[in-house]
Design a protein around this motif. Structure first.
Motif, PDB file in Angstrom:
ATOM      1  N   GLN A  32       0.818  -1.209   0.000  1.00  0.00           N
ATOM      2  CA  GLN A  32       0.000   0.000   0.000  1.00  0.00           C
ATOM      3  C   GLN A  32       0.855   1.264   0.000  1.00  0.00           C
ATOM      4  O   GLN A  32       0.493   2.271  -0.597  1.00  0.00           O
ATOM      5  N   HIS A  33       1.999   1.200   0.656  1.00  0.00           N
ATOM      6  CA  HIS A  33       2.846   2.377   0.778  1.00  0.00           C
ATOM      7  C   HIS A  33       3.804   2.461  -0.413  1.00  0.00           C
ATOM      8  O   HIS A  33       4.365   1.445  -0.836  1.00  0.00           O
ATOM      9  N   PRO A  34       4.019   3.661  -0.967  1.00  0.00           N
ATOM     10  CA  PRO A  34       4.943   3.797  -2.111  1.00  0.00           C
ATOM     11  C   PRO A  34       6.364   3.343  -1.799  1.00  0.00           C
ATOM     12  O   PRO A  34       7.056   2.804  -2.669  1.00  0.00           O
ATOM     13  N   PHE A  35       6.822   3.543  -0.559  1.00  0.00           N
ATOM     14  CA  PHE A  35       8.176   3.111  -0.190  1.00  0.00           C
ATOM     15  C   PHE A  35       8.296   1.588  -0.252  1.00  0.00           C
ATOM     16  O   PHE A  35       9.305   1.056  -0.715  1.00  0.00           O
ATOM     17  N   ASP A  36       7.262   0.881   0.230  1.00  0.00           N
ATOM     18  CA  ASP A  36       7.272  -0.578   0.144  1.00  0.00           C
ATOM     19  C   ASP A  36       7.242  -1.045  -1.312  1.00  0.00           C
ATOM     20  O   ASP A  36       7.876  -2.050  -1.668  1.00  0.00           O
ATOM     21  N   LEU A  37       6.516  -0.306  -2.151  1.00  0.00           N
ATOM     22  CA  LEU A  37       6.490  -0.645  -3.575  1.00  0.00           C
ATOM     23  C   LEU A  37       7.863  -0.458  -4.208  1.00  0.00           C
ATOM     24  O   LEU A  37       8.294  -1.265  -5.039  1.00  0.00           O
ATOM     25  N   LEU A  38       8.576   0.586  -3.788  1.00  0.00           N
ATOM     26  CA  LEU A  38       9.930   0.820  -4.293  1.00  0.00           C
ATOM     27  C   LEU A  38      10.870  -0.297  -3.878  1.00  0.00           C
ATOM     28  O   LEU A  38      11.688  -0.781  -4.679  1.00  0.00           O
ATOM     29  N   LEU A  39      10.769  -0.728  -2.612  1.00  0.00           N
ATOM     30  CA  LEU A  39      11.601  -1.829  -2.142  1.00  0.00           C
ATOM     31  C   LEU A  39      11.313  -3.118  -2.922  1.00  0.00           C
ATOM     32  O   LEU A  39      12.232  -3.880  -3.255  1.00  0.00           O
ATOM     33  N   MET A  40      10.036  -3.352  -3.222  1.00  0.00           N
ATOM     34  CA  MET A  40       9.674  -4.538  -3.987  1.00  0.00           C
ATOM     35  C   MET A  40      10.270  -4.468  -5.395  1.00  0.00           C
ATOM     36  O   MET A  40      10.802  -5.461  -5.915  1.00  0.00           O
ATOM     37  N   ALA A  41      10.207  -3.289  -6.017  1.00  0.00           N
ATOM     38  CA  ALA A  41      10.769  -3.126  -7.361  1.00  0.00           C
ATOM     39  C   ALA A  41      12.287  -3.340  -7.351  1.00  0.00           C
ATOM     40  O   ALA A  41      12.842  -3.969  -8.246  1.00  0.00           O
ATOM     41  N   LEU A  42      12.955  -2.822  -6.307  1.00  0.00           N
ATOM     42  CA  LEU A  42      14.403  -3.029  -6.196  1.00  0.00           C
ATOM     43  C   LEU A  42      14.729  -4.510  -6.012  1.00  0.00           C
ATOM     44  O   LEU A  42      15.744  -5.006  -6.531  1.00  0.00           O
ATOM     45  N   GLY A  43      13.872  -5.219  -5.281  1.00  0.00           N
ATOM     46  CA  GLY A  43      14.068  -6.659  -5.122  1.00  0.00           C
ATOM     47  C   GLY A  43      13.947  -7.389  -6.447  1.00  0.00           C
ATOM     48  O   GLY A  43      14.724  -8.315  -6.741  1.00  0.00           O
ATOM     49  N   GLU A  44      12.984  -6.976  -7.277  1.00  0.00           N
ATOM     50  CA  GLU A  44      12.835  -7.591  -8.593  1.00  0.00           C
ATOM     51  C   GLU A  44      14.056  -7.305  -9.469  1.00  0.00           C
ATOM     52  O   GLU A  44      14.503  -8.167 -10.232  1.00  0.00           O
ATOM     53  N   VAL A  45      14.595  -6.092  -9.359  1.00  0.00           N
ATOM     54  CA  VAL A  45      15.801  -5.754 -10.114  1.00  0.00           C
ATOM     55  C   VAL A  45      16.957  -6.645  -9.683  1.00  0.00           C
ATOM     56  O   VAL A  45      17.731  -7.139 -10.519  1.00  0.00           O
ATOM     57  N   PHE A  46      17.087  -6.879  -8.373  1.00  0.00           N
ATOM     58  CA  PHE A  46      18.176  -7.727  -7.881  1.00  0.00           C
ATOM     59  C   PHE A  46      18.028  -9.159  -8.392  1.00  0.00           C
ATOM     60  O   PHE A  46      19.011  -9.783  -8.802  1.00  0.00           O
ATOM     61  N   ILE A  47      16.813  -9.681  -8.394  1.00  0.00           N
ATOM     62  CA  ILE A  47      16.587 -11.030  -8.916  1.00  0.00           C
ATOM     63  C   ILE A  47      16.981 -11.102 -10.388  1.00  0.00           C
ATOM     64  O   ILE A  47      17.644 -12.048 -10.835  1.00  0.00           O
ATOM     65  N   GLY A  48      16.589 -10.094 -11.157  1.00  0.00           N
ATOM     66  CA  GLY A  48      16.931 -10.077 -12.570  1.00  0.00           C
ATOM     67  C   GLY A  48      18.426  -9.995 -12.798  1.00  0.00           C
ATOM     68  O   GLY A  48      18.965 -10.664 -13.692  1.00  0.00           O
ATOM     69  N   LEU A  49      19.127  -9.187 -11.993  1.00  0.00           N
ATOM     70  CA  LEU A  49      20.571  -9.072 -12.144  1.00  0.00           C
ATOM     71  C   LEU A  49      21.272 -10.396 -11.859  1.00  0.00           C
ATOM     72  O   LEU A  49      22.184 -10.798 -12.583  1.00  0.00           O
ATOM     73  N   VAL A  50      20.850 -11.073 -10.796  1.00  0.00           N
ATOM     74  CA  VAL A  50      21.497 -12.339 -10.428  1.00  0.00           C
ATOM     75  C   VAL A  50      21.264 -13.396 -11.502  1.00  0.00           C
ATOM     76  O   VAL A  50      22.197 -14.078 -11.932  1.00  0.00           O
ATOM     77  N   LEU A  51      20.017 -13.551 -11.957  1.00  0.00           N
ATOM     78  CA  LEU A  51      19.723 -14.554 -12.976  1.00  0.00           C
ATOM     79  C   LEU A  51      20.400 -14.207 -14.302  1.00  0.00           C
ATOM     80  O   LEU A  51      20.882 -15.100 -15.017  1.00  0.00           O
ATOM     81  N   GLY A  52      20.438 -12.919 -14.637  1.00  0.00           N
ATOM     82  CA  GLY A  52      21.100 -12.519 -15.872  1.00  0.00           C
ATOM     83  C   GLY A  52      22.596 -12.737 -15.815  1.00  0.00           C
ATOM     84  O   GLY A  52      23.202 -13.218 -16.784  1.00  0.00           O
ATOM     85  N   MET A  53      23.223 -12.414 -14.679  1.00  0.00           N
ATOM     86  CA  MET A  53      24.666 -12.610 -14.557  1.00  0.00           C
ATOM     87  C   MET A  53      25.043 -14.077 -14.618  1.00  0.00           C
ATOM     88  O   MET A  53      26.104 -14.433 -15.143  1.00  0.00           O
ATOM     89  N   ALA A  54      24.181 -14.950 -14.078  1.00  0.00           N
ATOM     90  CA  ALA A  54      24.487 -16.378 -14.061  1.00  0.00           C
ATOM     91  C   ALA A  54      24.744 -16.911 -15.463  1.00  0.00           C
ATOM     92  O   ALA A  54      25.609 -17.762 -15.670  1.00  0.00           O
ATOM     93  N   VAL A  55      23.999 -16.413 -16.446  1.00  0.00           N
ATOM     94  CA  VAL A  55      24.192 -16.851 -17.833  1.00  0.00           C
ATOM     95  C   VAL A  55      25.220 -15.969 -18.539  1.00  0.00           C
ATOM     96  O   VAL A  55      26.003 -16.451 -19.351  1.00  0.00           O
ATOM     97  N   ASN A  56      25.246 -14.680 -18.211  1.00  0.00           N
ATOM     98  CA  ASN A  56      26.185 -13.776 -18.865  1.00  0.00           C
ATOM     99  C   ASN A  56      27.628 -14.107 -18.553  1.00  0.00           C
ATOM    100  O   ASN A  56      28.522 -13.832 -19.360  1.00  0.00           O
TER     101      ASN A  56
END
Length: 263
Positions: free
Chosen positions: A65-89
């Protein structure tokens, strides 16, 4: 029929699913190239989300509900994408590093051109080996394995359940060390052959000083280098096949290292 009647939970569920797809999917190799227009990426994201949503939908109740929590969730998704992308890169970075070493030994250090996919300056040998490895990866359905591993992230790591601990950091460090190992495995056989050519040319220069060793040796080094690069492509194709077969286990291990459920 009221076309404006909709379930807010379903809409939030679709938005959450699309947020993960848009962030994670296009940080994976092949999908993150600069040649793909933004509108095409957006269209593919929307279509891919529609394909995943009926079976892998994230609950709309997870939307903060809070914009700050939404930002933290988006940053978490970015971290997941970076880790999975680096694993193959890391695989392709190691292959390209090995190609740069080969180019240096073969005398191609002065030849550099812009890679149209990444925009970086690369040597011809490195670009050739990297492109062949990428095509081999696609032929072996490596991109489909990546998408399947990405789909597992919906089950293992729900939004907001990302855990960054010691395990995932050691996993990333271990994978990063593979860059140098892969580069040496690719370059070592050809470097040994070219070193033997260098020794032979040195002996020729000592015994026959009248021979112009630079003019005589340069095409020989290139010919020997390309001959062993051709043999190397066969071995490299087999190693990429082994890597593709292990993507499921690799992604599962990384996702479990980032999930609170497996700590």
């Amino acid at each position: 029929m009221n076309i404006f009647a909709y379930n807010p939970t379903d809409v939030l569920s679709f938005v959450l699913t699309m947020m993960r797809v848009s962030i994670v999917m296009f940080m994976l190799p092949i999908f993150d190239t600069n040649n793909i227009p933004t509108l095409v990426k957006a269209a593919v994201t929307f279509v891919f989300t529609l394909g995943l949503w009926p079976n892998l939908a994230l609950s709309g109740a997870l939307m903060p509900q809070h914009p700050f929590d939404l930002l933290l969730m988006a940053l978490g998704e970015v971290f997941i994408g970076l880790v999975l992308g680096m694993a193959v890169n890391f695989l392709f970075m190691g292959i390209q590093s090995g190609g740069e070493l080969l180019g240096f030994q073969m005398g191609f250090t002065m030849i550099q051109f812009a890679d149209p996919l990444s925009g970086n300056q690369v040597g011809p040998t490195a670009f050739f080996i990297w492109m062949v490895s990428l095509l081999t990866f696609l032929v072996l359905d490596g991109h489909l394995y990546m998408i399947r591993g990405f789909a597992e992230s919906f089950r293992i790591i729900p939004p907001g359940d990302l855990f960054i601990g010691e395990n995932i950091l050691w996993e990333v460090l271990s994978l990063s060390s593979q860059i140098f190992i892969i580069a040496i495995k690719i370059a070592a056989p050809v470097m040994v052959a070219l070193f033997t050519v260098e020794v032979a040319l040195g002996l020729v220069a000592r015994t026959s000083p009248q021979v112009h060793i630079m003019e005589f040796g340069f095409p020989i080094k290139i010919a020997v280098g390309f001959f062993f690069v051709g043999l190397l492509l066969i071995i490299m194709g087999q190693q990429i096949g082994i890597f593709v077969g292990g993507i499921d286990a690799l992604f599962a291990n990384l996702l479990k290292g980032m999930s609170k459920l497996f700590q």
